[in-house]
Motif scaffolding. Structure first.
Motif, mmCIF file in Angstrom:
data_model
loop_
_atom_site.group_PDB
_atom_site.id
_atom_site.type_symbol
_atom_site.label_atom_id
_atom_site.label_comp_id
_atom_site.label_asym_id
_atom_site.label_seq_id
_atom_site.Cartn_x
_atom_site.Cartn_y
_atom_site.Cartn_z
ATOM 1 N N GLN A 163 7.847 3.213 10.129
ATOM 2 C CA GLN A 163 7.448 1.845 10.440
ATOM 3 C C GLN A 163 7.728 0.919 9.269
ATOM 4 O O GLN A 163 7.776 1.367 8.108
ATOM 5 C CB GLN A 163 5.964 1.800 10.775
ATOM 6 N N PRO A 164 7.909 -0.366 9.542
ATOM 7 C CA PRO A 164 8.084 -1.323 8.433
ATOM 8 C C PRO A 164 6.926 -1.215 7.450
ATOM 9 O O PRO A 164 5.768 -1.088 7.855
ATOM 10 C CB PRO A 164 8.100 -2.668 9.147
ATOM 11 N N GLY A 165 7.276 -1.264 6.163
ATOM 12 C CA GLY A 165 6.281 -1.095 5.113
ATOM 13 C C GLY A 165 6.079 0.339 4.681
ATOM 14 O O GLY A 165 5.397 0.594 3.682
ATOM 15 N N GLY A 166 6.656 1.259 5.412
ATOM 16 C CA GLY A 166 6.499 2.675 5.101
ATOM 17 C C GLY A 166 7.446 3.146 4.011
ATOM 18 O O GLY A 166 8.217 2.365 3.435
ATOM 19 N N SER A 167 7.390 4.458 3.741
ATOM 20 C CA SER A 167 8.188 5.054 2.676
ATOM 21 C C SER A 167 8.905 6.311 3.170
ATOM 22 O O SER A 167 8.434 6.988 4.098
ATOM 23 C CB SER A 167 7.297 5.449 1.492
ATOM 24 N N ARG A 173 12.157 -1.958 -4.695
ATOM 25 C CA ARG A 173 11.613 -1.154 -3.594
ATOM 26 C C ARG A 173 12.123 0.288 -3.623
ATOM 27 O O ARG A 173 11.416 1.196 -3.204
ATOM 28 C CB ARG A 173 11.987 -1.790 -2.255
ATOM 29 N N ASN A 222 10.512 2.630 -0.756
ATOM 30 C CA ASN A 222 9.183 2.098 -0.440
ATOM 31 C C ASN A 222 9.308 0.740 0.225
ATOM 32 O O ASN A 222 10.351 0.079 0.130
ATOM 33 C CB ASN A 222 8.348 1.979 -1.700
ATOM 34 N N ASN A 223 8.249 0.330 0.889
ATOM 35 C CA ASN A 223 8.217 -0.979 1.550
ATOM 36 C C ASN A 223 9.475 -1.200 2.400
ATOM 37 O O ASN A 223 10.150 -2.224 2.291
ATOM 38 C CB ASN A 223 8.067 -2.087 0.514
ATOM 39 N N LEU A 224 9.760 -0.239 3.231
ATOM 40 C CA LEU A 224 10.981 -0.295 4.036
ATOM 41 C C LEU A 224 10.933 -1.433 5.040
ATOM 42 O O LEU A 224 9.873 -1.769 5.585
ATOM 43 C CB LEU A 224 11.195 1.038 4.741
ATOM 44 N N LYS A 225 12.119 -2.000 5.274
ATOM 45 C CA LYS A 225 12.273 -3.124 6.189
ATOM 46 C C LYS A 225 13.236 -2.741 7.306
ATOM 47 O O LYS A 225 14.087 -1.855 7.121
ATOM 48 C CB LYS A 225 12.834 -4.322 5.425
ATOM 49 N N ASP A 255 16.804 -2.158 6.486
ATOM 50 C CA ASP A 255 17.191 -0.953 5.761
ATOM 51 C C ASP A 255 17.698 0.143 6.696
ATOM 52 O O ASP A 255 18.174 1.184 6.229
ATOM 53 C CB ASP A 255 16.002 -0.402 4.958
ATOM 54 N N SER A 301 9.095 -0.612 14.380
ATOM 55 C CA SER A 301 7.728 -0.457 14.860
ATOM 56 C C SER A 301 7.715 -0.021 16.327
ATOM 57 O O SER A 301 6.642 0.168 16.906
ATOM 58 C CB SER A 301 6.964 -1.768 14.683
#
Length: 115
Positions: free
Chosen positions: A13-17, A67, A84-87, A90, A115
């Protein structure tokens, strides 16, 4: 023969790592710098990061700076990319590549940020 095998991709999910790994063989890993590059659907290969042979100095593209972290384990012949903080932007197939250039690279691992 250079052999590079990436792993660690997946759906996040967005924000994940995620942490990608690249197992290298067939050459003197400690003698070469390594890069991560990526290719999004319908787009050209994009350089992401490079690290020197000793694993000390690294450079990042502006799109991932702050990131992503590249690292190199010369004892294990492995290259890593901590993301980190994947968008969503990416999302791509990620490849590790032996310097110089990107010609010698693995088969890639898919990273999907959604998401």
């Amino acid at each position: 023969e250079v052999h590079l095998v990436e792993s660690g991709g997946g759906l996040v999910q967005p924000g994940g790592s995620l942490k990608l790994s690249c197992a290298a063989s067939g050459f003197s890993f400690s003698s070469f710098g390594m890069s991560w590059v990526r290719q999004a659907p319908g787009k050209d290969l994009e350089w992401v990061s490079i690290i020197d042979s000793g694993g000390v100095n690294a450079i990042y593209s502006d799109s991932v700076k702050g990131r992503f972290t590249i690292s190199k384990d010369n004892a294990e012949n492995r290259l890593y990319l901590q993301m980190n903080n994947l968008k969503p932007e990416d999302t791509a197939v990620y490849y590790c590549a032996k310097s110089p250039g990107w010609r010698e690279r693995g088969q890639g691992t898919q990273v999907t940020v959604s998401s």
